[in-house]
Design a protein around this motif. Sequence first.
Motif, PDB file in Angstrom:
ATOM      1  N   SER A 101      33.557  31.404  33.498  1.00 40.46           N
ATOM      2  CA  SER A 101      32.855  31.365  32.210  1.00 40.46           C
ATOM      3  C   SER A 101      31.104  30.988  32.430  1.00 40.46           C
ATOM      4  CB  SER A 101      33.539  29.764  32.184  1.00 40.46           C
ATOM      5  OG  SER A 101      33.102  28.760  31.252  1.00 40.46           O
ATOM      6  N   LYS A 102      30.247  30.760  33.671  1.00 38.85           N
ATOM      7  CA  LYS A 102      29.006  30.435  33.175  1.00 38.85           C
ATOM      8  C   LYS A 102      28.888  31.475  33.328  1.00 38.85           C
ATOM      9  CE  LYS A 102      28.546  26.552  36.644  1.00 38.85           C
ATOM     10  NZ  LYS A 102      28.435  26.447  37.877  1.00 38.85           N
ATOM     11  N   ARG A 103      28.736  33.117  33.583  1.00 42.10           N
ATOM     12  CA  ARG A 103      28.878  33.824  33.681  1.00 42.10           C
ATOM     13  C   ARG A 103      28.449  34.437  32.184  1.00 42.10           C
ATOM     14  NH1 ARG A 103      30.460  40.038  36.877  1.00 42.10           N
ATOM     15  NH2 ARG A 103      28.876  40.010  35.349  1.00 42.10           N
ATOM     16  N   VAL A 104      29.472  34.119  31.015  1.00 38.98           N
ATOM     17  CA  VAL A 104      30.077  34.262  30.091  1.00 38.98           C
ATOM     18  C   VAL A 104      28.701  33.535  29.034  1.00 38.98           C
ATOM     19  CG1 VAL A 104      31.406  33.963  27.713  1.00 38.98           C
ATOM     20  CG2 VAL A 104      32.922  35.135  29.963  1.00 38.98           C
ATOM     21  N   GLU A 105      28.851  32.161  29.689  1.00 40.10           N
ATOM     22  CA  GLU A 105      28.218  31.485  28.815  1.00 40.10           C
ATOM     23  C   GLU A 105      26.381  31.802  28.778  1.00 40.10           C
ATOM     24  OE1 GLU A 105      26.620  26.737  28.567  1.00 40.10           O
ATOM     25  OE2 GLU A 105      28.722  27.134  29.767  1.00 40.10           O
ATOM     26  N   ARG A 106      26.009  32.807  29.923  1.00 48.45           N
ATOM     27  CA  ARG A 106      24.409  32.672  30.122  1.00 48.45           C
ATOM     28  C   ARG A 106      24.506  34.757  29.348  1.00 48.45           C
ATOM     29  NH1 ARG A 106      25.473  31.163  35.204  1.00 48.45           N
ATOM     30  NH2 ARG A 106      26.010  33.901  36.955  1.00 48.45           N
ATOM     31  N   ARG A 107      25.574  34.683  29.177  1.00 51.47           N
ATOM     32  CA  ARG A 107      25.572  36.564  28.436  1.00 51.47           C
ATOM     33  C   ARG A 107      25.388  36.311  27.099  1.00 51.47           C
ATOM     34  NH1 ARG A 107      30.908  39.227  29.104  1.00 51.47           N
ATOM     35  NH2 ARG A 107      30.055  39.006  30.946  1.00 51.47           N
ATOM     36  N   ILE A 122      38.585  28.086  40.193  1.00 55.95           N
ATOM     37  CA  ILE A 122      37.178  28.556  40.847  1.00 55.95           C
ATOM     38  C   ILE A 122      36.381  29.644  40.031  1.00 55.95           C
ATOM     39  CG2 ILE A 122      36.167  29.482  42.849  1.00 55.95           C
ATOM     40  CD1 ILE A 122      37.552  26.942  44.613  1.00 55.95           C
ATOM     41  N   ILE A 123      37.348  30.533  39.827  1.00 59.11           N
ATOM     42  CA  ILE A 123      37.313  31.802  39.881  1.00 59.11           C
ATOM     43  C   ILE A 123      36.972  31.975  38.205  1.00 59.11           C
ATOM     44  CG2 ILE A 123      38.214  33.662  39.453  1.00 59.11           C
ATOM     45  CD1 ILE A 123      39.642  34.568  41.560  1.00 59.11           C
ATOM     46  N   THR A 124      37.871  31.135  37.083  1.00 59.51           N
ATOM     47  CA  THR A 124      37.378  31.102  35.980  1.00 59.51           C
ATOM     48  C   THR A 124      36.385  30.401  35.670  1.00 59.51           C
ATOM     49  OG1 THR A 124      40.030  30.971  35.613  1.00 59.51           O
ATOM     50  CG2 THR A 124      38.491  29.707  33.865  1.00 59.51           C
ATOM     51  N   GLY A 145      37.917  37.764  28.613  1.00 59.89           N
ATOM     52  CA  GLY A 145      38.646  37.843  29.789  1.00 59.89           C
ATOM     53  C   GLY A 145      38.867  36.659  30.022  1.00 59.89           C
ATOM     54  N   LEU A 146      38.651  35.655  29.209  1.00 60.81           N
ATOM     55  CA  LEU A 146      38.387  34.153  30.240  1.00 60.81           C
ATOM     56  C   LEU A 146      39.779  33.899  30.461  1.00 60.81           C
ATOM     57  CD1 LEU A 146      36.272  31.815  31.892  1.00 60.81           C
ATOM     58  CD2 LEU A 146      35.898  31.345  29.507  1.00 60.81           C
ATOM     59  N   MET A 188      48.085  24.994  34.536  1.00 61.04           N
ATOM     60  CA  MET A 188      46.693  24.868  34.517  1.00 61.04           C
ATOM     61  C   MET A 188      45.688  26.290  33.077  1.00 61.04           C
ATOM     62  SD  MET A 188      45.484  26.736  38.197  1.00 61.04           S
ATOM     63  CE  MET A 188      45.473  25.195  39.134  1.00 61.04           C
ATOM     64  N   TYR A 189      46.721  27.120  33.038  1.00 63.94           N
ATOM     65  CA  TYR A 189      46.054  27.616  31.990  1.00 63.94           C
ATOM     66  C   TYR A 189      45.726  27.230  30.957  1.00 63.94           C
ATOM     67  CZ  TYR A 189      45.631  30.841  27.742  1.00 63.94           C
ATOM     68  OH  TYR A 189      44.700  31.591  27.097  1.00 63.94           O
ATOM     69  N   MET A 190      46.242  26.029  29.819  1.00 59.04           N
ATOM     70  CA  MET A 190      45.973  25.346  29.086  1.00 59.04           C
ATOM     71  C   MET A 190      44.971  24.442  28.809  1.00 59.04           C
ATOM     72  SD  MET A 190      49.222  23.885  27.022  1.00 59.04           S
ATOM     73  CE  MET A 190      50.240  23.847  28.817  1.00 59.04           C
ATOM     74  N   ALA A 191      44.464  23.951  31.053  1.00 62.76           N
ATOM     75  CA  ALA A 191      43.530  22.556  31.545  1.00 62.76           C
ATOM     76  C   ALA A 191      41.868  23.465  30.957  1.00 62.76           C
ATOM     77  CB  ALA A 191      43.700  22.305  32.269  1.00 62.76           C
ATOM     78  N   LEU A 192      42.468  24.932  31.799  1.00 64.92           N
ATOM     79  CA  LEU A 192      41.041  26.110  31.872  1.00 64.92           C
ATOM     80  C   LEU A 192      40.046  25.979  30.641  1.00 64.92           C
ATOM     81  CD1 LEU A 192      42.214  27.776  35.121  1.00 64.92           C
ATOM     82  CD2 LEU A 192      40.625  25.896  35.042  1.00 64.92           C
TER      83      LEU A 192
END
Length: 327
Positions: free
Chosen positions: A310-316, A304-306, A253-254, A125-129
């Motif tokens: 990720s979207k927050r990081v991208e927007r930032r 879901i959390i990741t 942090g991702l 899961m870590y590698m997929a995310l």
Amino acid sequence: MRIKRTIDRIPGGMMLIPLLIGAVIRTIFPQLADNTVFQSSFSGGLMTGSSALLAAFYICLGSTIEFKAAGYILKKGFALWIGKIALAAIIGLLIKFLAPDQNHMFLGLSALAIVAAFSDSNGGMYMALMGQFSKRPEDVAAYSIMSLESGPFFTMLILGVAGLATFPVMGFVFALLPLIIGMILGNLDVDMKKFLGQGQGVLIPMFALALGFGINLKNVVTAGMSGVLLGLAVVVITGIVLFLLDKLTGGSGLAGMAAATTAGNAAAVPVAVAALYAGYKGIAATATVQVAAAVIVTSILVPIITAWYSKRVERREKAVAKQHMTT
């Protein structure tokens, strides 16, 4: 039909949807896993071949990594690995202090179940995310170091029965080999780098389906609230600690969030420990079910959390880039 577009709208969809499909199939048809006809078929190979699919993913991933990034991989991998193991050790000691009975019970959970769930991340899961959301392939490769936590060794070490297992050094070497092969090919030939690099995205839903097939959703019901509570604790507590460690090692942090899971093979750890340490034989079965529930809970929540973060990081990042363009 816009299947891919619909899946992409779901947080971590390309990982989560195949994972849930695999889990539903396993829950409805649990006998398939032991069916020799199914196992020998192409369908069985797809549903049970997560190791082979992950090896192929590692080769494709390695081809996109430059040799100069090895230092970052080591730093990131060791930070997340040590953070996971150290946190499990601290929690184990706290349980022993707060509930000093024979099996160190705490809120219906034994030290055996808690340490097993906390000390081993779901590498697939870590590698997929990370493959889906991280812009740095080195973050994905960091699991080659984190894979040290797999198996019962560190659980037994933390529980105070160290010396009853041997450290699988060659297992670690073999875990790294596909990544190294990919790195060599990608660094020697730009065309190989381009060719193999395209395989990462395709392989993610494939091994997610295989990982899901290893999960029986009935285990959540069997374990009750104690197993669900264990899974939630893994997500929240390890998520915070690993998030901070990821930040300290130059990440967003991702990666820390993506590692806040319990590995599927962690469910086998309580029985392995109890076979070598008689003090845990009476609670091994209960601990196994609780850890299995933690695997399911973390497998659902972490993507879901990741994806949300990720979207927050991208927007930032877009906001910072826009600010730089206007100045």
